[in-house]
Design an enzyme around this catalytic site. Structure first.
Site, PDB file in Angstrom:
ATOM      1  N   GLU A  77       0.816  -1.218   0.000  1.00  0.00           N
ATOM      2  CA  GLU A  77       0.000   0.000   0.000  1.00  0.00           C
ATOM      3  C   GLU A  77       0.852   1.273   0.000  1.00  0.00           C
ATOM      4  O   GLU A  77       0.814   2.051   0.958  1.00  0.00           O
ATOM      5  CB  GLU A  77      -0.900   0.007   1.240  1.00  0.00           C
TER       6      GLU A  77
ATOM      7  N   GLY B  58       1.783   5.007  -0.509  1.00  0.00           N
ATOM      8  CA  GLY B  58       1.037   6.254  -0.666  1.00  0.00           C
ATOM      9  C   GLY B  58       2.001   7.361  -1.033  1.00  0.00           C
ATOM     10  O   GLY B  58       2.088   7.819  -2.177  1.00  0.00           O
ATOM     11  N   ARG B  59       2.798   7.756  -0.028  1.00  0.00           N
ATOM     12  CA  ARG B  59       3.762   8.849  -0.195  1.00  0.00           C
ATOM     13  C   ARG B  59       4.675   8.618  -1.404  1.00  0.00           C
ATOM     14  O   ARG B  59       4.952   9.539  -2.172  1.00  0.00           O
ATOM     15  CB  ARG B  59       4.612   8.922   1.077  1.00  0.00           C
TER      16      ARG B  59
ATOM     17  N   ARG C 235       2.449  20.129   7.328  1.00  0.00           N
ATOM     18  CA  ARG C 235       3.410  19.130   7.795  1.00  0.00           C
ATOM     19  C   ARG C 235       4.542  19.730   8.636  1.00  0.00           C
ATOM     20  O   ARG C 235       5.142  19.047   9.435  1.00  0.00           O
ATOM     21  CB  ARG C 235       3.944  18.286   6.633  1.00  0.00           C
TER      22      ARG C 235
ATOM     23  N   TYR D 104       4.740  18.186  12.176  1.00  0.00           N
ATOM     24  CA  TYR D 104       5.861  17.258  12.361  1.00  0.00           C
ATOM     25  C   TYR D 104       7.239  17.920  12.231  1.00  0.00           C
ATOM     26  O   TYR D 104       8.252  17.226  12.228  1.00  0.00           O
ATOM     27  CB  TYR D 104       5.833  16.134  11.311  1.00  0.00           C
TER      28      TYR D 104
ATOM     29  N   CYS E 293      -2.910  33.272  10.921  1.00  0.00           N
ATOM     30  CA  CYS E 293      -2.698  34.006  12.157  1.00  0.00           C
ATOM     31  C   CYS E 293      -2.211  33.029  13.217  1.00  0.00           C
ATOM     32  O   CYS E 293      -2.946  32.647  14.122  1.00  0.00           O
ATOM     33  CB  CYS E 293      -4.026  34.645  12.553  1.00  0.00           C
ATOM     34  N   GLU E 294      -0.960  32.585  13.055  1.00  0.00           N
ATOM     35  CA  GLU E 294      -0.435  31.482  13.847  1.00  0.00           C
ATOM     36  C   GLU E 294       1.098  31.516  13.686  1.00  0.00           C
ATOM     37  O   GLU E 294       1.585  31.313  12.561  1.00  0.00           O
ATOM     38  CB  GLU E 294      -1.027  30.194  13.243  1.00  0.00           C
TER      39      GLU E 294
HETATM   40  N1  LLP Z   1      -1.294   1.605   4.670  1.00  0.00           N
HETATM   41  C1  LLP Z   1      -1.720   1.964   5.890  1.00  0.00           C
HETATM   42  C2  LLP Z   1      -2.542   1.044   6.655  1.00  0.00           C
HETATM   43  C3  LLP Z   1      -1.381   3.219   6.410  1.00  0.00           C
HETATM   44  O1  LLP Z   1      -1.807   3.553   7.624  1.00  0.00           O
HETATM   45  C4  LLP Z   1      -0.608   4.118   5.631  1.00  0.00           C
HETATM   46  C5  LLP Z   1      -0.270   5.440   6.135  1.00  0.00           C
HETATM   47  C6  LLP Z   1      -0.195   3.697   4.360  1.00  0.00           C
HETATM   48  C7  LLP Z   1      -0.544   2.433   3.917  1.00  0.00           C
HETATM   49  C8  LLP Z   1       0.611   4.572   3.449  1.00  0.00           C
HETATM   50  O2  LLP Z   1       1.846   4.924   3.973  1.00  0.00           O
HETATM   51  P1  LLP Z   1       2.907   5.719   3.049  1.00  0.00           P
HETATM   52  O3  LLP Z   1       3.311   4.758   1.947  1.00  0.00           O
HETATM   53  O4  LLP Z   1       2.214   6.898   2.500  1.00  0.00           O
HETATM   54  O5  LLP Z   1       4.014   6.058   3.950  1.00  0.00           O
HETATM   55  N2  LLP Z   1       0.311  12.301   7.586  1.00  0.00           N
HETATM   56  C9  LLP Z   1       1.607  11.667   7.748  1.00  0.00           C
HETATM   57  C10 LLP Z   1       1.621  10.262   7.193  1.00  0.00           C
HETATM   58  C11 LLP Z   1       0.583   9.359   7.842  1.00  0.00           C
HETATM   59  C12 LLP Z   1       0.612   7.981   7.282  1.00  0.00           C
HETATM   60  C13 LLP Z   1      -0.539   7.197   7.788  1.00  0.00           C
HETATM   61  N3  LLP Z   1      -0.660   5.905   7.253  1.00  0.00           N
HETATM   62  C14 LLP Z   1       2.650  12.538   7.036  1.00  0.00           C
HETATM   63  O6  LLP Z   1       2.296  13.598   6.520  1.00  0.00           O
HETATM   64  O7  LLP Z   1       3.827  12.207   7.022  1.00  0.00           O
END
Ligand code: LLP
Length: 432
Positions: free
Chosen positions: A291, A293-294, A331, A335, A362-363
Protein backbone atom coordinates in the site's frame (compact mmCIF):
# COMPACT_ATOMS: atom_id res chain seq x y z
CA UNK A 1 20.46 19.04 -8.02
CA UNK A 2 16.75 18.68 -7.23
CA UNK A 3 14.99 16.29 -4.89
CA UNK A 4 12.57 15.10 -7.59
CA UNK A 5 13.77 13.76 -10.91
CA UNK A 6 11.17 15.65 -12.97
CA UNK A 7 12.45 19.10 -11.95
CA UNK A 8 14.82 21.12 -14.10
CA UNK A 9 15.67 24.68 -15.15
CA UNK A 10 14.86 26.09 -18.61
CA UNK A 11 16.65 28.71 -20.71
CA UNK A 12 14.80 31.53 -18.91
CA UNK A 13 16.18 30.28 -15.61
CA UNK A 14 12.69 29.14 -14.58
CA UNK A 15 11.98 25.94 -12.72
CA UNK A 16 10.25 23.33 -14.87
CA UNK A 17 8.24 20.37 -13.62
CA UNK A 18 7.76 17.56 -16.12
CA UNK A 19 9.03 19.99 -18.77
CA UNK A 20 6.43 22.68 -17.97
CA UNK A 21 7.51 26.18 -16.90
CA UNK A 22 6.28 26.58 -13.31
CA UNK A 23 6.37 30.39 -13.50
CA UNK A 24 3.93 30.20 -16.41
CA UNK A 25 1.75 27.80 -14.42
CA UNK A 26 1.66 30.28 -11.55
CA UNK A 27 0.60 33.01 -13.99
CA UNK A 28 -2.03 30.88 -15.67
CA UNK A 29 -3.69 29.35 -12.59
CA UNK A 30 -2.69 31.73 -9.81
CA UNK A 31 -1.08 30.78 -6.51
CA UNK A 32 -1.03 28.91 -4.21
CA UNK A 33 -1.11 26.03 -6.65
CA UNK A 34 -0.45 22.33 -6.32
CA UNK A 35 1.21 20.89 -9.40
CA UNK A 36 1.43 17.12 -9.89
CA UNK A 37 3.36 15.38 -12.64
CA UNK A 38 1.11 12.60 -13.94
CA UNK A 39 3.93 10.84 -15.77
CA UNK A 40 5.95 10.58 -12.58
CA UNK A 41 2.94 9.26 -10.66
CA UNK A 42 2.47 6.63 -13.36
CA UNK A 43 6.16 5.78 -13.35
CA UNK A 44 6.09 5.10 -9.62
CA UNK A 45 2.96 2.99 -9.95
CA UNK A 46 4.69 0.95 -12.62
CA UNK A 47 7.82 0.41 -10.50
CA UNK A 48 5.79 -1.09 -7.67
CA UNK A 49 3.59 -3.12 -10.01
CA UNK A 50 6.50 -4.41 -12.10
CA UNK A 51 8.41 -5.38 -8.98
CA UNK A 52 5.57 -7.71 -7.97
CA UNK A 53 5.45 -9.12 -11.48
CA UNK A 54 9.18 -9.60 -11.61
CA UNK A 55 10.01 -10.85 -8.14
CA UNK A 56 6.75 -12.46 -7.01
CA UNK A 57 5.44 -13.87 -10.28
CA UNK A 58 2.68 -11.27 -10.44
CA UNK A 59 0.91 -12.82 -7.45
CA UNK A 60 0.08 -9.60 -5.74
CA UNK A 61 -1.66 -6.26 -5.90
CA UNK A 62 -0.50 -2.70 -5.35
CA UNK A 63 -3.15 -0.62 -3.58
CA UNK A 64 -2.34 3.09 -3.60
CA UNK A 65 -2.90 4.62 -0.15
CA UNK A 66 -5.25 7.37 -1.22
CA UNK A 67 -4.90 9.25 2.08
CA UNK A 68 -1.65 10.58 0.57
CA UNK A 69 -3.55 12.41 -2.17
CA UNK A 70 -7.12 11.63 -3.11
CA UNK A 71 -9.33 13.05 -5.81
CA UNK A 72 -11.36 11.48 -8.59
CA UNK A 73 -8.70 11.92 -11.24
CA UNK A 74 -6.03 10.32 -9.03
CA UNK A 75 -8.33 7.29 -8.60
CA UNK A 76 -8.78 7.15 -12.39
CA UNK A 77 -5.03 7.27 -12.94
CA UNK A 78 -4.59 4.41 -10.46
CA UNK A 79 -7.25 2.37 -12.24
CA UNK A 80 -5.62 2.88 -15.59
CA UNK A 81 -2.33 1.64 -14.07
CA UNK A 82 -4.05 -1.51 -12.80
CA UNK A 83 -3.63 -0.40 -9.21
CA UNK A 84 -6.13 -0.79 -6.38
CA UNK A 85 -6.87 1.67 -3.60
CA UNK A 86 -6.37 1.77 0.14
CA UNK A 87 -9.10 3.96 1.59
CA UNK A 88 -9.66 4.95 5.18
CA UNK A 89 -13.05 6.64 5.30
CA UNK A 90 -16.40 6.79 3.57
CA UNK A 91 -15.22 10.02 1.93
CA UNK A 92 -12.32 8.28 0.22
CA UNK A 93 -14.58 5.32 -0.64
CA UNK A 94 -17.15 7.67 -2.11
CA UNK A 95 -14.47 9.44 -4.16
CA UNK A 96 -13.35 6.05 -5.49
CA UNK A 97 -16.95 5.19 -6.33
CA UNK A 98 -17.51 8.47 -8.17
CA UNK A 99 -14.36 7.75 -10.18
CA UNK A 100 -15.71 4.33 -11.11
CA UNK A 101 -13.04 2.37 -9.22
CA UNK A 102 -13.07 -1.42 -9.12
CA UNK A 103 -14.20 -2.09 -5.53
CA UNK A 104 -12.75 -5.58 -5.62
CA UNK A 105 -9.35 -3.90 -5.58
CA UNK A 106 -10.10 -1.74 -2.53
CA UNK A 107 -8.74 -2.21 0.97
CA UNK A 108 -10.86 -0.36 3.51
CA UNK A 109 -8.97 0.67 6.64
CA UNK A 110 -9.71 2.56 9.83
CA UNK A 111 -9.56 1.91 13.55
CA UNK A 112 -13.10 3.11 14.14
CA UNK A 113 -15.26 2.58 11.10
CA UNK A 114 -18.84 3.64 11.69
CA UNK A 115 -21.84 1.45 10.88
CA UNK A 116 -22.58 3.81 8.00
CA UNK A 117 -19.09 3.20 6.63
CA UNK A 118 -19.26 -0.56 7.07
CA UNK A 119 -22.69 -0.70 5.43
CA UNK A 120 -21.47 1.36 2.50
CA UNK A 121 -18.45 -0.95 2.13
CA UNK A 122 -20.56 -4.11 2.28
CA UNK A 123 -23.20 -2.76 -0.13
CA UNK A 124 -20.50 -1.85 -2.61
CA UNK A 125 -18.63 -5.17 -2.29
CA UNK A 126 -15.31 -3.79 -1.10
CA UNK A 127 -12.69 -6.47 -1.82
CA UNK A 128 -11.09 -6.35 1.62
CA UNK A 129 -12.28 -4.68 4.78
CA UNK A 130 -9.31 -4.45 7.11
CA UNK A 131 -10.82 -5.18 10.50
CA UNK A 132 -9.09 -3.40 13.33
CA UNK A 133 -10.70 -4.79 16.48
CA UNK A 134 -13.08 -7.42 17.77
CA UNK A 135 -16.03 -5.05 18.14
CA UNK A 136 -15.74 -4.16 14.49
CA UNK A 137 -15.66 -7.85 13.55
CA UNK A 138 -18.90 -8.45 15.42
CA UNK A 139 -20.61 -5.36 14.00
CA UNK A 140 -19.50 -6.23 10.49
CA UNK A 141 -20.74 -9.81 10.82
CA UNK A 142 -24.18 -8.63 11.81
CA UNK A 143 -24.28 -5.98 9.06
CA UNK A 144 -23.33 -8.63 6.50
CA UNK A 145 -25.88 -11.03 7.96
CA UNK A 146 -28.68 -8.46 7.62
CA UNK A 147 -27.74 -7.92 4.01
CA UNK A 148 -27.32 -11.65 3.49
CA UNK A 149 -23.81 -11.38 2.11
CA UNK A 150 -20.33 -12.46 3.20
CA UNK A 151 -17.83 -9.72 3.99
CA UNK A 152 -14.25 -10.34 2.88
CA UNK A 153 -11.86 -9.18 5.55
CA UNK A 154 -8.25 -9.00 6.59
CA UNK A 155 -7.12 -8.45 10.16
CA UNK A 156 -4.81 -5.60 10.99
CA UNK A 157 -2.02 -7.08 13.06
CA UNK A 158 0.64 -5.29 15.08
CA UNK A 159 3.72 -7.23 14.12
CA UNK A 160 5.82 -5.65 16.88
CA UNK A 161 8.33 -4.21 14.45
CA UNK A 162 9.27 -0.65 15.20
CA UNK A 163 10.66 0.83 12.02
CA UNK A 164 11.35 4.27 13.42
CA UNK A 165 14.60 3.46 15.08
CA UNK A 166 17.78 3.30 13.10
CA UNK A 167 18.06 -0.42 13.62
CA UNK A 168 14.54 -1.73 13.92
CA UNK A 169 13.65 -3.42 17.16
CA UNK A 170 11.12 -6.06 18.08
CA UNK A 171 9.08 -4.78 20.97
CA UNK A 172 7.28 -7.05 23.39
CA UNK A 173 4.14 -5.02 23.54
CA UNK A 174 3.47 -2.27 21.06
CA UNK A 175 1.55 0.82 21.99
CA UNK A 176 -0.61 1.53 18.97
CA UNK A 177 -4.26 2.33 18.46
CA UNK A 178 -4.27 0.21 15.31
CA UNK A 179 -4.88 -3.49 15.11
CA UNK A 180 -4.54 -6.67 17.12
CA UNK A 181 -1.52 -7.52 19.22
CA UNK A 182 0.25 -10.78 18.49
CA UNK A 183 2.06 -11.33 21.73
CA UNK A 184 -0.99 -11.17 23.99
CA UNK A 185 -2.85 -13.79 21.98
CA UNK A 186 -5.44 -11.17 20.99
CA UNK A 187 -4.79 -11.65 17.27
CA UNK A 188 -5.05 -15.43 17.48
CA UNK A 189 -8.36 -15.24 19.36
CA UNK A 190 -9.71 -12.87 16.72
CA UNK A 191 -8.77 -15.27 13.95
CA UNK A 192 -10.54 -18.09 15.80
CA UNK A 193 -13.65 -15.96 16.08
CA UNK A 194 -13.55 -14.83 12.43
CA UNK A 195 -13.26 -18.39 11.20
CA UNK A 196 -16.46 -19.24 13.04
CA UNK A 197 -18.39 -16.08 11.99
CA UNK A 198 -21.27 -16.92 9.68
CA UNK A 199 -20.94 -13.91 7.37
CA UNK A 200 -17.23 -13.25 7.39
CA UNK A 201 -14.56 -14.61 5.11
CA UNK A 202 -11.07 -14.09 6.49
CA UNK A 203 -9.01 -13.54 3.37
CA UNK A 204 -5.79 -12.50 4.95
CA UNK A 205 -3.71 -10.53 7.38
CA UNK A 206 -2.43 -6.99 7.20
CA UNK A 207 0.32 -5.02 8.85
CA UNK A 208 1.73 -1.53 8.34
CA UNK A 209 4.91 -0.70 10.18
CA UNK A 210 5.15 3.06 9.68
CA UNK A 211 5.83 5.74 7.12
CA UNK A 212 8.86 7.38 5.46
CA UNK A 213 11.01 4.29 6.14
CA UNK A 214 14.34 3.97 4.35
CA UNK A 215 15.48 0.50 5.48
CA UNK A 216 14.23 -2.69 3.89
CA UNK A 217 15.05 -4.80 6.96
CA UNK A 218 11.95 -3.87 8.99
CA UNK A 219 9.72 -4.85 6.05
CA UNK A 220 11.50 -8.20 5.83
CA UNK A 221 11.15 -8.69 9.56
CA UNK A 222 7.43 -7.82 9.49
CA UNK A 223 6.89 -10.34 6.69
CA UNK A 224 8.68 -13.02 8.72
CA UNK A 225 6.58 -12.34 11.81
CA UNK A 226 3.34 -12.39 9.84
CA UNK A 227 4.23 -15.64 8.07
CA UNK A 228 5.06 -17.30 11.37
CA UNK A 229 1.61 -16.29 12.55
CA UNK A 230 0.05 -17.67 9.36
CA UNK A 231 1.88 -20.96 10.01
CA UNK A 232 0.55 -21.05 13.57
CA UNK A 233 -3.00 -20.50 12.30
CA UNK A 234 -2.59 -23.34 9.82
CA UNK A 235 -1.17 -25.68 12.44
CA UNK A 236 -3.58 -24.92 15.25
CA UNK A 237 -6.78 -24.07 13.40
CA UNK A 238 -6.22 -25.94 10.17
CA UNK A 239 -7.07 -22.69 8.36
CA UNK A 240 -5.05 -21.45 5.40
CA UNK A 241 -4.64 -17.70 5.11
CA UNK A 242 -4.61 -16.71 1.43
CA UNK A 243 -3.31 -13.16 1.51
CA UNK A 244 -0.69 -11.04 3.22
CA UNK A 245 -0.86 -7.25 3.06
CA UNK A 246 2.39 -5.61 4.07
CA UNK A 247 1.16 -2.00 4.05
CA UNK A 248 3.10 1.01 2.80
CA UNK A 249 5.68 3.33 4.26
CA UNK A 250 8.41 3.51 1.62
CA UNK A 251 10.55 6.60 2.11
CA UNK A 252 11.01 9.45 -0.38
CA UNK A 253 13.46 12.31 -0.82
CA UNK A 254 12.34 15.56 0.78
CA UNK A 255 15.83 16.97 1.19
CA UNK A 256 19.30 15.96 0.09
CA UNK A 257 19.77 14.26 3.46
CA UNK A 258 17.21 11.59 2.55
CA UNK A 259 18.46 8.56 0.70
CA UNK A 260 15.53 6.48 -0.52
CA UNK A 261 15.83 2.92 -1.74
CA UNK A 262 14.72 2.33 -5.35
CA UNK A 263 11.11 1.18 -5.07
CA UNK A 264 11.74 -2.11 -6.93
CA UNK A 265 14.17 -3.22 -4.21
CA UNK A 266 11.47 -3.57 -1.55
CA UNK A 267 9.59 -6.31 -3.37
CA UNK A 268 12.81 -7.93 -4.50
CA UNK A 269 14.01 -8.38 -0.93
CA UNK A 270 10.63 -9.02 0.66
CA UNK A 271 9.76 -11.64 -1.99
CA UNK A 272 12.93 -13.55 -1.16
CA UNK A 273 12.01 -13.55 2.51
CA UNK A 274 8.40 -14.58 1.83
CA UNK A 275 9.41 -17.42 -0.46
CA UNK A 276 12.04 -18.82 1.87
CA UNK A 277 9.85 -18.48 4.99
CA UNK A 278 6.97 -20.24 3.27
CA UNK A 279 9.27 -23.12 2.38
CA UNK A 280 10.65 -23.37 5.89
CA UNK A 281 7.25 -23.09 7.54
CA UNK A 282 5.55 -25.38 5.06
CA UNK A 283 2.78 -22.93 4.16
CA UNK A 284 1.61 -21.82 0.73
CA UNK A 285 2.91 -18.56 -0.68
CA UNK A 286 0.28 -15.92 0.04
CA UNK A 287 -1.03 -13.38 -2.47
CA UNK A 288 0.82 -10.20 -1.47
CA UNK A 289 -0.58 -6.68 -1.24
CA UNK A 290 1.37 -3.48 -0.67
CA UNK A 291 0.00 0.00 0.00
CA UNK A 292 2.40 2.74 -1.07
CA UNK A 293 1.04 6.25 -0.67
CA UNK A 294 3.76 8.85 -0.19
CA UNK A 295 6.13 7.09 -2.61
CA UNK A 296 3.59 7.30 -5.46
CA UNK A 297 2.28 10.82 -4.93
CA UNK A 298 4.96 12.67 -2.96
CA UNK A 299 7.82 13.20 -5.41
CA UNK A 300 5.38 14.06 -8.21
CA UNK A 301 4.11 17.22 -6.49
CA UNK A 302 5.30 20.76 -5.98
CA UNK A 303 3.47 23.73 -4.52
CA UNK A 304 3.82 27.20 -6.01
CA UNK A 305 3.37 30.34 -3.95
CA UNK A 306 3.79 34.08 -4.47
CA UNK A 307 6.00 36.03 -2.11
CA UNK A 308 4.18 38.95 -0.51
CA UNK A 309 6.85 40.39 1.72
CA UNK A 310 10.38 39.82 2.97
CA UNK A 311 11.20 40.81 6.54
CA UNK A 312 14.85 40.96 7.60
CA UNK A 313 15.25 40.88 11.36
CA UNK A 314 18.94 41.76 11.84
CA UNK A 315 21.01 39.01 13.49
CA UNK A 316 17.88 36.90 13.91
CA UNK A 317 16.32 35.74 10.68
CA UNK A 318 14.61 36.65 7.41
CA UNK A 319 10.93 35.85 7.05
CA UNK A 320 9.64 35.32 3.53
CA UNK A 321 5.84 35.52 3.56
CA UNK A 322 3.89 33.46 1.06
CA UNK A 323 0.23 33.33 0.08
CA UNK A 324 -0.28 29.81 1.49
CA UNK A 325 1.24 27.86 4.36
CA UNK A 326 -0.21 25.52 6.97
CA UNK A 327 -3.60 25.57 5.26
CA UNK A 328 -2.16 23.80 2.22
CA UNK A 329 0.84 22.14 3.90
CA UNK A 330 0.44 21.50 7.64
CA UNK A 331 3.41 19.13 7.80
CA UNK A 332 5.82 21.63 9.34
CA UNK A 333 3.47 22.71 12.09
CA UNK A 334 2.57 19.07 12.76
CA UNK A 335 5.86 17.26 12.36
CA UNK A 336 8.56 19.91 11.73
CA UNK A 337 8.96 18.19 8.36
CA UNK A 338 11.75 19.43 6.15
CA UNK A 339 11.32 20.50 2.56
CA UNK A 340 13.44 22.04 -0.16
CA UNK A 341 12.27 25.23 -1.75
CA UNK A 342 13.50 27.46 -4.53
CA UNK A 343 12.65 30.70 -6.24
CA UNK A 344 11.02 29.33 -9.38
CA UNK A 345 11.69 32.44 -11.48
CA UNK A 346 15.38 32.41 -10.49
CA UNK A 347 15.90 28.67 -10.23
CA UNK A 348 19.27 28.65 -11.97
CA UNK A 349 20.88 30.98 -9.43
CA UNK A 350 22.67 29.71 -6.33
CA UNK A 351 20.60 29.17 -3.22
CA UNK A 352 22.85 31.25 -1.02
CA UNK A 353 20.47 32.84 1.47
CA UNK A 354 18.85 31.23 4.48
CA UNK A 355 15.26 32.12 5.23
CA UNK A 356 12.18 31.14 7.16
CA UNK A 357 9.24 30.67 4.83
CA UNK A 358 6.13 31.86 6.65
CA UNK A 359 2.52 31.13 5.84
CA UNK A 360 -0.31 33.66 5.96
CA UNK A 361 -2.30 32.23 8.87
CA UNK A 362 -2.70 34.01 12.16
CA UNK A 363 -0.44 31.48 13.85
CA UNK A 364 3.29 31.91 14.63
CA UNK A 365 3.99 28.25 13.91
CA UNK A 366 2.57 28.57 10.42
CA UNK A 367 5.82 27.99 8.57
CA UNK A 368 6.96 25.88 5.64
CA UNK A 369 10.40 25.67 7.14
CA UNK A 370 13.19 27.42 8.99
CA UNK A 371 16.79 27.83 7.85
CA UNK A 372 15.75 27.00 4.30
CA UNK A 373 18.27 27.64 1.54
CA UNK A 374 16.85 29.90 -1.14
CA UNK A 375 17.96 32.11 -4.02
CA UNK A 376 17.82 35.88 -3.55
CA UNK A 377 14.13 36.56 -3.00
CA UNK A 378 11.85 39.57 -3.50
CA UNK A 379 8.15 40.29 -3.26
CA UNK A 380 6.38 39.00 -6.37
CA UNK A 381 8.73 36.04 -6.81
CA UNK A 382 7.26 32.57 -7.20
CA UNK A 383 8.43 30.04 -4.63
CA UNK A 384 8.27 26.33 -5.35
CA UNK A 385 8.26 23.86 -2.47
CA UNK A 386 9.29 20.41 -3.68
CA UNK A 387 7.96 16.91 -3.02
CA UNK A 388 4.60 18.11 -1.74
CA UNK A 389 2.49 15.57 -3.64
CA UNK A 390 1.63 13.49 -0.56
CA UNK A 391 -0.12 14.54 2.64
CA UNK A 392 -0.40 18.18 1.57
CA UNK A 393 -3.63 18.61 -0.40
CA UNK A 394 -5.10 15.68 1.52
CA UNK A 395 -4.33 17.36 4.85
CA UNK A 396 -5.23 20.89 3.81
CA UNK A 397 -7.73 22.89 5.83
CA UNK A 398 -9.75 26.08 5.67
CA UNK A 399 -8.24 27.58 8.81
CA UNK A 400 -8.80 31.34 8.80
CA UNK A 401 -11.41 30.60 6.13
CA UNK A 402 -8.81 30.53 3.41
CA UNK A 403 -9.98 28.67 0.28
CA UNK A 404 -7.98 25.57 -0.67
CA UNK A 405 -5.73 25.83 -3.74
CA UNK A 406 -6.45 23.95 -6.96
CA UNK A 407 -4.53 20.91 -8.18
CA UNK A 408 -3.13 20.90 -11.68
CA UNK A 409 -1.84 17.75 -13.37
CA UNK A 410 0.87 18.07 -15.96
CA UNK A 411 1.57 15.49 -18.60
CA UNK A 412 3.64 15.61 -21.77
CA UNK A 413 4.02 19.38 -21.63
CA UNK A 414 0.29 20.07 -21.03
CA UNK A 415 -1.49 21.13 -17.85
CA UNK A 416 -5.08 20.62 -16.71
CA UNK A 417 -7.02 21.32 -13.53
CA UNK A 418 -8.07 18.17 -11.67
CA UNK A 419 -9.29 19.91 -8.52
CA UNK A 420 -10.68 23.44 -8.81
CA UNK A 421 -9.70 26.30 -6.53
CA UNK A 422 -12.22 26.63 -3.70
CA UNK A 423 -14.42 29.67 -3.97
CA UNK A 424 -15.60 32.08 -1.31
CA UNK A 425 -19.15 30.82 -1.88
CA UNK A 426 -17.92 27.31 -1.00
CA UNK A 427 -16.35 28.66 2.17
CA UNK A 428 -19.78 29.71 3.43
CA UNK A 429 -21.77 27.00 1.64
CA UNK A 430 -22.65 25.04 4.78
CA UNK A 431 -23.31 28.06 6.98
CA UNK A 432 -26.94 28.62 7.86
N1 LLP B 1 -1.29 1.60 4.67
C1 LLP B 1 -1.72 1.96 5.89
C2 LLP B 1 -2.54 1.04 6.66
C3 LLP B 1 -1.38 3.22 6.41
O1 LLP B 1 -1.81 3.55 7.62
C4 LLP B 1 -0.61 4.12 5.63
C5 LLP B 1 -0.27 5.44 6.13
C6 LLP B 1 -0.19 3.70 4.36
C7 LLP B 1 -0.54 2.43 3.92
C8 LLP B 1 0.61 4.57 3.45
O2 LLP B 1 1.85 4.92 3.97
P1 LLP B 1 2.91 5.72 3.05
O3 LLP B 1 3.31 4.76 1.95
O4 LLP B 1 2.21 6.90 2.50
O5 LLP B 1 4.01 6.06 3.95
N2 LLP B 1 0.31 12.30 7.59
C9 LLP B 1 1.61 11.67 7.75
C10 LLP B 1 1.62 10.26 7.19
C11 LLP B 1 0.58 9.36 7.84
C12 LLP B 1 0.61 7.98 7.28
C13 LLP B 1 -0.54 7.20 7.79
N3 LLP B 1 -0.66 5.90 7.25
C14 LLP B 1 2.65 12.54 7.04
O6 LLP B 1 2.30 13.60 6.52
O7 LLP B 1 3.83 12.21 7.02
Amino acid sequence: MFVSENLSVNEKGHLTAGGVDTVELAKQYGTPLYVMDENLIRKHCASFKNSIDKYYDGKGLVCYASKAFCCKEMCRVMMSEGIGLDVVSIGELYTAKCAGADFEKICFHGNNKTDEELEFAVENNVGRIIVDNIFELERLNSIAEKKNVTANIMFRIKPGVDAHTHNFIRTGQIDSKFGFALETGEAFEAVKEAVSCSHIHLKGLHCHIGSQIFDIAPFEEAARVMLEFIAKIKKELDFEVDELNLGGGFGIMYTEDNDPVPYENYMEKVSEVVKSCCNQLNIKQPFILIEPGRSIAGPAGITLYTVGGVKHIPDIRTYVSIDGGMIDNPRYILYQSEYEALVANRAGEPRDTKVTIAGKCCESGDLIGEGMKLQKVEPGDVIAVCATGAYNYSMASNYNRIPRPPVVFIKDGQSRVVVKRETLEEIVANDI
